[in-house]
Design a protein around this motif. Structure first.
Motif, short mmCIF file in Angstrom:
data_model
loop_
_atom_site.label_atom_id
_atom_site.label_comp_id
_atom_site.label_asym_id
_atom_site.label_seq_id
_atom_site.Cartn_x
_atom_site.Cartn_y
_atom_site.Cartn_z
N PRO A 191 0.78 -1.23 0.00
CA PRO A 191 0.00 0.00 0.00
C PRO A 191 0.82 1.29 0.00
O PRO A 191 0.24 2.36 0.07
N THR A 192 2.14 1.23 -0.03
CA THR A 192 2.92 2.45 0.22
C THR A 192 2.98 3.40 -0.98
O THR A 192 3.28 4.58 -0.82
N VAL A 327 -7.51 13.14 -0.64
CA VAL A 327 -6.90 12.50 0.54
C VAL A 327 -5.81 13.42 1.09
O VAL A 327 -5.76 13.73 2.29
N GLU A 328 -4.95 13.89 0.18
CA GLU A 328 -3.85 14.76 0.60
C GLU A 328 -4.39 16.03 1.26
O GLU A 328 -3.94 16.43 2.34
N SER A 342 1.75 10.49 9.69
CA SER A 342 2.37 10.76 8.39
C SER A 342 1.69 9.84 7.39
O SER A 342 1.03 8.86 7.77
N TRP A 343 1.83 10.14 6.12
CA TRP A 343 1.21 9.31 5.10
C TRP A 343 1.99 9.48 3.81
O TRP A 343 2.77 10.42 3.66
N THR A 344 1.77 8.53 2.88
CA THR A 344 2.53 8.57 1.63
C THR A 344 1.80 9.44 0.61
O THR A 344 0.61 9.73 0.74
N HIS A 345 2.57 9.85 -0.42
CA HIS A 345 2.04 10.78 -1.43
C HIS A 345 2.29 10.17 -2.81
O HIS A 345 3.08 10.69 -3.60
N GLU A 355 0.42 6.30 8.63
CA GLU A 355 1.09 5.91 9.88
C GLU A 355 0.58 6.81 11.02
O GLU A 355 0.81 8.03 11.00
N GLY A 356 -0.08 6.22 12.00
CA GLY A 356 -0.53 6.97 13.16
C GLY A 356 0.43 6.77 14.32
O GLY A 356 1.50 6.16 14.16
#
Ligand SMILES: Cc1ncc(COP(=O)(O)O)c(C=O)c1O
Length: 429
Positions: A191-192, A327-328, A342-345, A355-356
């Motif tokens: 999922p990254t 989402v962003e 944080s989260w991926t783009h 990531e929580g």
């Protein structure tokens, strides 16, 4: 990272918690029913491929060069389908078999072949005691399910921003003959969203496995799924192998049109070295006379070639990219300055990896569910569902409408904030 909640005084934190509990109660009362769990194309996306269904009718010519789509023959698929599949992943069509509608099914068949019959003249894995597969994590849960279903031990490997941690991979593959494979999604990973760098691809090609029956399962599921322009470049793994010189039997590459045309009614294929393909063909020939070719014919007539696929994927991107942008936007606005996540783009693919705080993912997924938003179960992207820090959540934004997605993300943000604030409170108890 210290979160905004951790920095608050007790009184401030209690006030923030009370406000968030109120927001959650309002959402609960609204009785929403939203879904961000499914990595599926939206109905508008699958509609893009409906014209394909008109291209093979009772009056159609069902020949393909000297081949027939309406009869047995061509165990590797129609010549035109093999050519299209080969062009999409940049390999020689002679080394491609187009079979069935599911690449996951082909992966299963390849694992089963190693398990039951053995690879490269080695004993079947089922006779070799403990057998292991490396699982870059977070990764695709269904990969892990395939190997787990055979009793193969799934070993997590850390995922970095440019692919799996190759120092760990090299040590395990070169040092342990029980390691028989590794699951890889090299472009826009599930999922990254990570695309492997050239260095990582070259490091894969340079592996000297301790086990002669070790293979890299290179699942290029998202090879053409980019949001804009050319997207992330991915070095061709077979080119990287060629750089090493000589023939190396190391990689099974898979792909499908599941998310190009119709999931579960697309066409799927596998490519490998000539020797590996000969072995796989022998295994496949015991499974079927020849694959379903009428669907292959329709695909080729509709998509034509790599340029046709690129054009079709641009139309998918027009539908998908705004969802990822939302989402962003929602995560940045709702969580950006709280220091809790944080989260991926990603620039392509189907997922955002979130990531929580440590110990939060299960609680966030559960709370979002109570508030009416279904998410992929926490831990799913890890072997055995065991996310060691309980931080990772897979967000799948493609299926809901933009309006539903916006509402689902608002709920998700409240769930993340409330769980983060509760954790900050619990730390002080
Ligand atoms: C990485 C990856 N591989 C394979 C699949 C399934 O592909 P198919 O429908 O061709 O079996 C998916 C579906 O989500 C996926 O994310």
């Amino acid at each position: 990272m210290t979160s905004a909640y951790q920095k608050m005084t007790d009184a401030e934190l209690d006030a923030a918690l009370a406000e968030l509990e109120r927001e959650a109660a309002d959402l609960r009362a609204a009785g929403l029913k939203l879904d961000m769990a499914r990595g599926k194309p939206s109905p508008e996306q699958t509609a893009l491929s409906r014209p394909m269904l008109d291209l093979v009718t009772s009056g159609s010519d069902l020949t393909d060069g000297g081949s027939f789509a309406d009869n047995y023959g061509d165990p590797d698929g129609l010549p035109s389908a093999r050519a299209l599949a080969a062009e999409l992943i940049g390999v020689d069509a002679a080394n491609v078999s187009v079979i069935g509608s599911s690449s996951l099914n082909l992966m299963y068949d390849c694992v089963m072949n190693g398990y039951v019959h053995g690879i490269a003249g080695e004993r079947p894995w089922c006779q070799q005691g403990t057998v292991k597969f490396l699982c870059p994590a977070p990764g695709y849960d269904r990969h892990f399910t395939v190997t787990e279903s055979f009793g193969i031990e799934n070993v997590p490997v850390p995922m970095r921003e440019d692919g799996p941690d190759m120092d760990v991979v090299r040590e395990l593959v070169e040092g342990d003959p029980q390691v028989k494979g590794i699951w890889c999604v090299p472009r826009y990973a599930n999922p990254t969203g990570v695309t492997y760098s050239d260095d990582v691809v070259r490091a894969f090609a340079a592996l000297r496995p301790a086990a002669p029956d070790f293979r890299i399962f290179w699942d290029n599921a998202y090879c053409v799924h980019t949001f804009a322009g050319e997207g992330d470049p991915l070095m061709n793994i077979f080119d990287a192998l060629a750089e090493q010189g000589g023939e190396k039997n190391l990689v099974y590459e898979f792909a499908s049109t599941a998310k190009v045309t119709f999931p579960s009614s697309g066409m799927a294929w596998v490519a490998a070295s000539p020797a590996d393909m000969a072995e796989l063909r022998a295994a496949f020939s015991a499974m079927r006379v020849s694959p379903e070719k009428i669907s292959q014919l329709a695909h080729v007539r509709f998509l034509k070639d790599a340029a046709g696929v690129a054009e079709h994927m641009r139309r998918h991107a027009e539908l998908v990219a705004p969802r990822f942008a939302l989402v962003e936007e929602k995560l940045s606005a709702g969580l950006g300055d709280l220091g809790v996540a944080s989260w991926t783009h990603p620039k392509g693919g189907y997922f955002v990896s979130f990531e929580g705080p440590e110990g939060s993912a299960k609680a966030i997924v559960e709370l979002a569910g109570e508030l009416g938003v279904k998410l992929t179960p926490a831990g799913a992207p890890w072997p055995y569902g065991a996310d060691p820090a309980d931080t990772n959540i897979r967000i799948a934004p493609t299926y809901p409408s933009l309006e539903e997605l916006g509402k689902a993300l608002d709920v998700f943000v409240v769930a993340v904030r409330l769980v983060a604030a509760r954790l900050a409170r619990a730390e002080r108890a």
